[in-house]
Design a protein around this motif. Sequence first.
Motif, PDB file in Angstrom:
ATOM      1  N   LEU A  52     -28.754  15.819  -5.336  1.00 47.24           N
ATOM      2  CA  LEU A  52     -27.826  14.823  -5.872  1.00 47.24           C
ATOM      3  C   LEU A  52     -27.469  15.144  -7.320  1.00 47.24           C
ATOM      4  N   ALA A  53     -28.469  15.446  -8.128  1.00 46.63           N
ATOM      5  CA  ALA A  53     -28.229  15.746  -9.542  1.00 46.63           C
ATOM      6  C   ALA A  53     -27.332  16.967  -9.705  1.00 46.63           C
ATOM      7  N   SER A  54     -27.584  18.001  -8.916  1.00 46.44           N
ATOM      8  CA  SER A  54     -26.773  19.214  -9.055  1.00 46.44           C
ATOM      9  C   SER A  54     -25.336  18.985  -8.608  1.00 46.44           C
ATOM     10  N   VAL A  55     -25.128  18.200  -7.562  1.00 42.89           N
ATOM     11  CA  VAL A  55     -23.766  17.892  -7.113  1.00 42.89           C
ATOM     12  C   VAL A  55     -23.044  17.053  -8.162  1.00 42.89           C
ATOM     13  N   GLN A  56     -23.732  16.092  -8.749  1.00 41.63           N
ATOM     14  CA  GLN A  56     -23.101  15.267  -9.772  1.00 41.63           C
ATOM     15  C   GLN A  56     -22.752  16.084 -11.014  1.00 41.63           C
ATOM     16  N   LEU A  57     -23.624  16.982 -11.407  1.00 39.26           N
ATOM     17  CA  LEU A  57     -23.329  17.830 -12.562  1.00 39.26           C
ATOM     18  C   LEU A  57     -22.168  18.771 -12.253  1.00 39.26           C
ATOM     19  N   TRP A  58     -22.141  19.314 -11.044  1.00 41.79           N
ATOM     20  CA  TRP A  58     -21.024  20.180 -10.642  1.00 41.79           C
ATOM     21  C   TRP A  58     -19.706  19.411 -10.666  1.00 41.79           C
ATOM     22  N   LEU A  59     -19.711  18.175 -10.176  1.00 45.50           N
ATOM     23  CA  LEU A  59     -18.496  17.365 -10.183  1.00 45.50           C
ATOM     24  C   LEU A  59     -18.002  17.128 -11.606  1.00 45.50           C
ATOM     25  N   ALA A  60     -18.914  16.862 -12.523  1.00 47.13           N
ATOM     26  CA  ALA A  60     -18.527  16.642 -13.919  1.00 47.13           C
ATOM     27  C   ALA A  60     -17.951  17.912 -14.532  1.00 47.13           C
ATOM     28  N   ALA A  61     -18.562  19.041 -14.248  1.00 44.54           N
ATOM     29  CA  ALA A  61     -18.071  20.307 -14.797  1.00 44.54           C
ATOM     30  C   ALA A  61     -16.729  20.679 -14.182  1.00 44.54           C
ATOM     31  N   TRP A  62     -16.582  20.477 -12.898  1.00 42.23           N
ATOM     32  CA  TRP A  62     -15.351  20.842 -12.197  1.00 42.23           C
ATOM     33  C   TRP A  62     -14.178  19.973 -12.634  1.00 42.23           C
ATOM     34  N   SER A  63     -14.434  18.672 -12.765  1.00 40.41           N
ATOM     35  CA  SER A  63     -13.340  17.757 -13.072  1.00 40.41           C
ATOM     36  C   SER A  63     -13.136  17.553 -14.570  1.00 40.41           C
TER      37      SER A  63
END
Length: 129
Positions: A52-63
């Motif tokens: 969950l943490a890695s997906v949320q961090l990826w979403l923040a970096a991507w967007s």
Amino acid sequence: MNKGVASTARGIAAAVLAALFVAVAGTALHRQTMVISGVDLSWGVCAALLMLASVQLWLAAWSGSVIPTAAAGVVAYATVGALSSGGPDKQLLLGDAVGNVWVFGIAVVTLIMLLVASRLRKRWRTAAG
């Protein structure tokens, strides 16, 4: 449509899909244990929260925004809540320690990732100019 609005909508749509995946995969994963010297170690709940943490961090970096991170946390929490609210014979989450760590850990991880993503976003902005 405004470019910023379209970008935010795209980020939220990606967050919803990612959160649904994390909620279902994490629910399947959170019960995994390993026996070492006769002691059950629950590694699955740690792996699910790390996912969950890695997906949320990826979403923040991507967007480039913290909004998809928050949306992913809300959708994951709601989905896991729906999975745990089935009848007595249909529950996928039990009310034991591991189940509670998974459910309430989603909220804790989301808050932590919102703080991390907002700090990283400030650094990205200053580095970009």
